[in-house]
Design an enzyme around this catalytic site. Structure first.
Site, PDB file in Angstrom:
ATOM      1  N   ARG A 228      32.651  37.285  47.453  1.00  0.00           N
ATOM      2  CA  ARG A 228      32.945  36.121  46.604  1.00  0.00           C
ATOM      3  C   ARG A 228      32.215  34.870  47.082  1.00  0.00           C
ATOM      4  NH1 ARG A 228      38.290  38.251  44.607  1.00  0.00           N
ATOM      5  NH2 ARG A 228      38.951  36.857  42.963  1.00  0.00           N
TER       6      ARG A 228
ATOM      7  N   ARG B  67      51.864  38.097  38.695  1.00  0.00           N
ATOM      8  CA  ARG B  67      51.417  37.664  40.021  1.00  0.00           C
ATOM      9  C   ARG B  67      51.684  36.181  40.228  1.00  0.00           C
ATOM     10  NH1 ARG B  67      45.317  39.887  40.616  1.00  0.00           N
ATOM     11  NH2 ARG B  67      45.071  37.755  41.363  1.00  0.00           N
TER      12      ARG B  67
ATOM     13  N   LYS C  19      37.693  43.553  36.009  1.00  0.00           N
ATOM     14  CA  LYS C  19      37.151  44.349  37.118  1.00  0.00           C
ATOM     15  C   LYS C  19      38.103  45.480  37.514  1.00  0.00           C
ATOM     16  CE  LYS C  19      36.950  40.676  39.805  1.00  0.00           C
ATOM     17  NZ  LYS C  19      37.468  39.628  38.914  1.00  0.00           N
TER      18      LYS C  19
ATOM     19  N   ARG D  12      48.684  38.889  32.008  1.00  0.00           N
ATOM     20  CA  ARG D  12      48.603  40.063  32.907  1.00  0.00           C
ATOM     21  C   ARG D  12      49.958  40.355  33.551  1.00  0.00           C
ATOM     22  NH1 ARG D  12      43.868  40.392  37.199  1.00  0.00           N
ATOM     23  NH2 ARG D  12      44.563  38.292  37.752  1.00  0.00           N
TER      24      ARG D  12
ATOM     25  N   ARG E 130      41.263  28.749  40.033  1.00  0.00           N
ATOM     26  CA  ARG E 130      40.527  29.955  40.439  1.00  0.00           C
ATOM     27  C   ARG E 130      39.207  30.078  39.688  1.00  0.00           C
ATOM     28  NH1 ARG E 130      45.025  33.956  39.224  1.00  0.00           N
ATOM     29  NH2 ARG E 130      43.504  35.601  39.561  1.00  0.00           N
TER      30      ARG E 130
HETATM   31  P1  ADP Z   1      40.287  41.295  37.119  1.00  0.00           P
HETATM   32  O1  ADP Z   1      40.502  42.463  38.031  1.00  0.00           O
HETATM   33  O2  ADP Z   1      38.832  41.044  36.836  1.00  0.00           O
HETATM   34  O3  ADP Z   1      40.993  40.048  37.573  1.00  0.00           O
HETATM   35  P2  ADP Z   1      42.000  42.790  35.243  1.00  0.00           P
HETATM   36  O4  ADP Z   1      41.316  44.102  35.106  1.00  0.00           O
HETATM   37  O5  ADP Z   1      43.226  42.712  36.071  1.00  0.00           O
HETATM   38  O6  ADP Z   1      40.921  41.668  35.700  1.00  0.00           O
HETATM   39  O7  ADP Z   1      42.312  42.261  33.764  1.00  0.00           O
HETATM   40  C1  ADP Z   1      42.980  41.029  33.529  1.00  0.00           C
HETATM   41  C2  ADP Z   1      43.944  41.182  32.341  1.00  0.00           C
HETATM   42  O8  ADP Z   1      43.204  41.396  31.134  1.00  0.00           O
HETATM   43  C3  ADP Z   1      44.893  42.388  32.460  1.00  0.00           C
HETATM   44  O9  ADP Z   1      46.128  42.017  31.905  1.00  0.00           O
HETATM   45  C4  ADP Z   1      44.213  43.486  31.640  1.00  0.00           C
HETATM   46  O10 ADP Z   1      45.164  44.364  31.067  1.00  0.00           O
HETATM   47  C5  ADP Z   1      43.477  42.682  30.574  1.00  0.00           C
HETATM   48  N1  ADP Z   1      42.164  43.258  30.251  1.00  0.00           N
HETATM   49  C6  ADP Z   1      41.286  43.829  31.106  1.00  0.00           C
HETATM   50  N2  ADP Z   1      40.165  44.230  30.465  1.00  0.00           N
HETATM   51  C7  ADP Z   1      40.343  43.886  29.166  1.00  0.00           C
HETATM   52  C8  ADP Z   1      39.522  44.022  27.988  1.00  0.00           C
HETATM   53  N3  ADP Z   1      38.312  44.586  28.065  1.00  0.00           N
HETATM   54  N4  ADP Z   1      40.017  43.564  26.820  1.00  0.00           N
HETATM   55  C9  ADP Z   1      41.236  42.986  26.771  1.00  0.00           C
HETATM   56  N5  ADP Z   1      42.052  42.823  27.835  1.00  0.00           N
HETATM   57  C10 ADP Z   1      41.619  43.263  29.016  1.00  0.00           C
HETATM   58  P1  ADP Z   2      41.214  38.124  40.468  1.00  0.00           P
HETATM   59  O1  ADP Z   2      39.941  38.873  40.461  1.00  0.00           O
HETATM   60  O2  ADP Z   2      42.142  38.501  39.399  1.00  0.00           O
HETATM   61  O3  ADP Z   2      40.971  36.648  40.586  1.00  0.00           O
HETATM   62  P2  ADP Z   2      41.963  39.140  43.135  1.00  0.00           P
HETATM   63  O4  ADP Z   2      43.121  40.024  43.220  1.00  0.00           O
HETATM   64  O5  ADP Z   2      40.601  39.715  43.319  1.00  0.00           O
HETATM   65  O6  ADP Z   2      42.075  38.371  41.777  1.00  0.00           O
HETATM   66  O7  ADP Z   2      42.115  37.952  44.199  1.00  0.00           O
HETATM   67  C1  ADP Z   2      43.287  37.189  44.294  1.00  0.00           C
HETATM   68  C2  ADP Z   2      43.108  36.133  45.379  1.00  0.00           C
HETATM   69  O8  ADP Z   2      42.893  36.783  46.652  1.00  0.00           O
HETATM   70  C3  ADP Z   2      41.906  35.211  45.212  1.00  0.00           C
HETATM   71  O9  ADP Z   2      42.187  34.101  44.363  1.00  0.00           O
HETATM   72  C4  ADP Z   2      41.662  34.759  46.665  1.00  0.00           C
HETATM   73  O10 ADP Z   2      42.607  33.797  47.081  1.00  0.00           O
HETATM   74  C5  ADP Z   2      41.967  36.054  47.435  1.00  0.00           C
HETATM   75  N1  ADP Z   2      40.752  36.879  47.607  1.00  0.00           N
HETATM   76  C6  ADP Z   2      40.514  38.101  47.065  1.00  0.00           C
HETATM   77  N2  ADP Z   2      39.297  38.551  47.407  1.00  0.00           N
HETATM   78  C7  ADP Z   2      38.739  37.590  48.192  1.00  0.00           C
HETATM   79  C8  ADP Z   2      37.490  37.446  48.839  1.00  0.00           C
HETATM   80  N3  ADP Z   2      36.527  38.379  48.749  1.00  0.00           N
HETATM   81  N4  ADP Z   2      37.274  36.314  49.558  1.00  0.00           N
HETATM   82  C9  ADP Z   2      38.195  35.354  49.661  1.00  0.00           C
HETATM   83  N5  ADP Z   2      39.394  35.413  49.053  1.00  0.00           N
HETATM   84  C10 ADP Z   2      39.669  36.511  48.316  1.00  0.00           C
END
Ligand code: ADP
Ligand code: ADP
Ligand code: ZN
Length: 219
Positions: A91, A163, A13, A130, A174
């Site tokens: 979420r 992280r 995302k 990541r 998660r």
């Molecule tokens: P999210 O915001 O959904 O948690 P991220 O965009 O942070 O996901 O991506 C999670 C990890 O996967 C990061 O280390 C990123 O560089 C990698 N990543 C994201 N998109 C892709 C993809 N399409 N193919 C391979 N690796 C990806």
């Molecule tokens: P990712 O998409 O990689 O799981 P985020 O950075 O979006 O990670 O979220 C990290 C953490 O922040 C989540 O595991 C949760 O604890 C909290 N969080 C983020 N967005 C929300 C939300 N909309 N509602 C509740 N908790 C959230």
């Protein structure tokens, strides 16, 4: 245009949001980033949110919804061309309902929901690898998208970290939380006729292309 990026942790995302921001007039509201900013500044909100995040639980809705509106209401021009990307929000069903209601009060609506379809084994591999920049928030991956110099951000030269919640144990929690509380939103938005699925297993460029193609078809 208001767009939700919906998908499990590690689906890509944030990576897509960054590409959209580079090429279009777009702003991102990422609740996880807002919480992490508050944690590093040791605010009351940050102190409250940290315990939930470290466990891999969701932060309660009452601490989450208001800050989304704070961020949304700060965006100056919200015309048809400007894209607002909701990344990691909503979420829960209650967050989605609060979002619908608040949009209505503002004479706005959610236009599209982009759902990232990605298998669980890929998610674990992506999250474990990541690395994020402590300064500018740029995201890398040790294998898929490594920085030019190990541990250093390509964009701003600051240090890259893993992280606190990107450990293998927390990741499984998660993903479980996503399946039990967030995945219901797929049907919620399908029923509203605004869900658009994207194959998140492809490369970041292909994901961006598919996003552009599908959005172009409907707008
Ligand atoms: P999210 O915001 O959904 O948690 P991220 O965009 O942070 O996901 O991506 C999670 C990890 O996967 C990061 O280390 C990123 O560089 C990698 N990543 C994201 N998109 C892709 C993809 N399409 N193919 C391979 N690796 C990806
Ligand atoms: P990712 O998409 O990689 O799981 P985020 O950075 O979006 O990670 O979220 C990290 C953490 O922040 C989540 O595991 C949760 O604890 C909290 N969080 C983020 N967005 C929300 C939300 N909309 N509602 C509740 N908790 C959230
Ligand atoms: Zn950086």
């Amino acid at each position: 245009m208001n767009i939700i990026l919906l998908g499990p942790p590690g689906a890509g995302k944030g990576t897509l949001a960054n590409k959209i921001k580079e090429e279009k007039d777009a702003v991102q509201i990422a609740t996880g980033d807002i919480f992490r900013y508050n944690i590093s500044n040791e605010t009351d909100l940050g102190l409250k949110a940290k315990a939930y995040m470290d466990r891999g639980d969701l932060v309660p809705d009452e601490l989450t919804v208001d800050l989304v509106w704070d961020a949304f209401d700060k965006i100056d021009s919200k015309d048809d061309k400007k894209i607002v990307l909701f990344d990691g929000f909503p979420r829960t069903i209650d967050q989605a309902k609060a979002l619908d209601l608040g949009m209505k009060e503002r004479g706005q609506k959610i236009d599209q929901v982009v759902y990232f379809d990605v298998d669980e084994d890929i998610l674990v591999e992506r999250i474990s690898g990541r690395r994020v920049c402590t300064n500018c928030g740029a995201t890398f991956h040790v294998k898929n998208n490594p920085p030019k110099v190990e541990g250093v951000c390509d964009v701003c030269g600051e240090k890259l970290i893993q992280r606190d919640d990107d450990t293998e144990k927390t990741v499984e929690k998660r993903i479980h939380v996503y399946n039990s509380q967030t995945a219901v939103l797929i049907d919620y938005y399908k029923d509203q006729g605004i869900l658009l699925s994207i194959d998140g297993t492809n490369s970041p460029d292909e994901v961006f292309d598919e996003f552009n193609d599908k959005l172009g078809e409907i707008s």
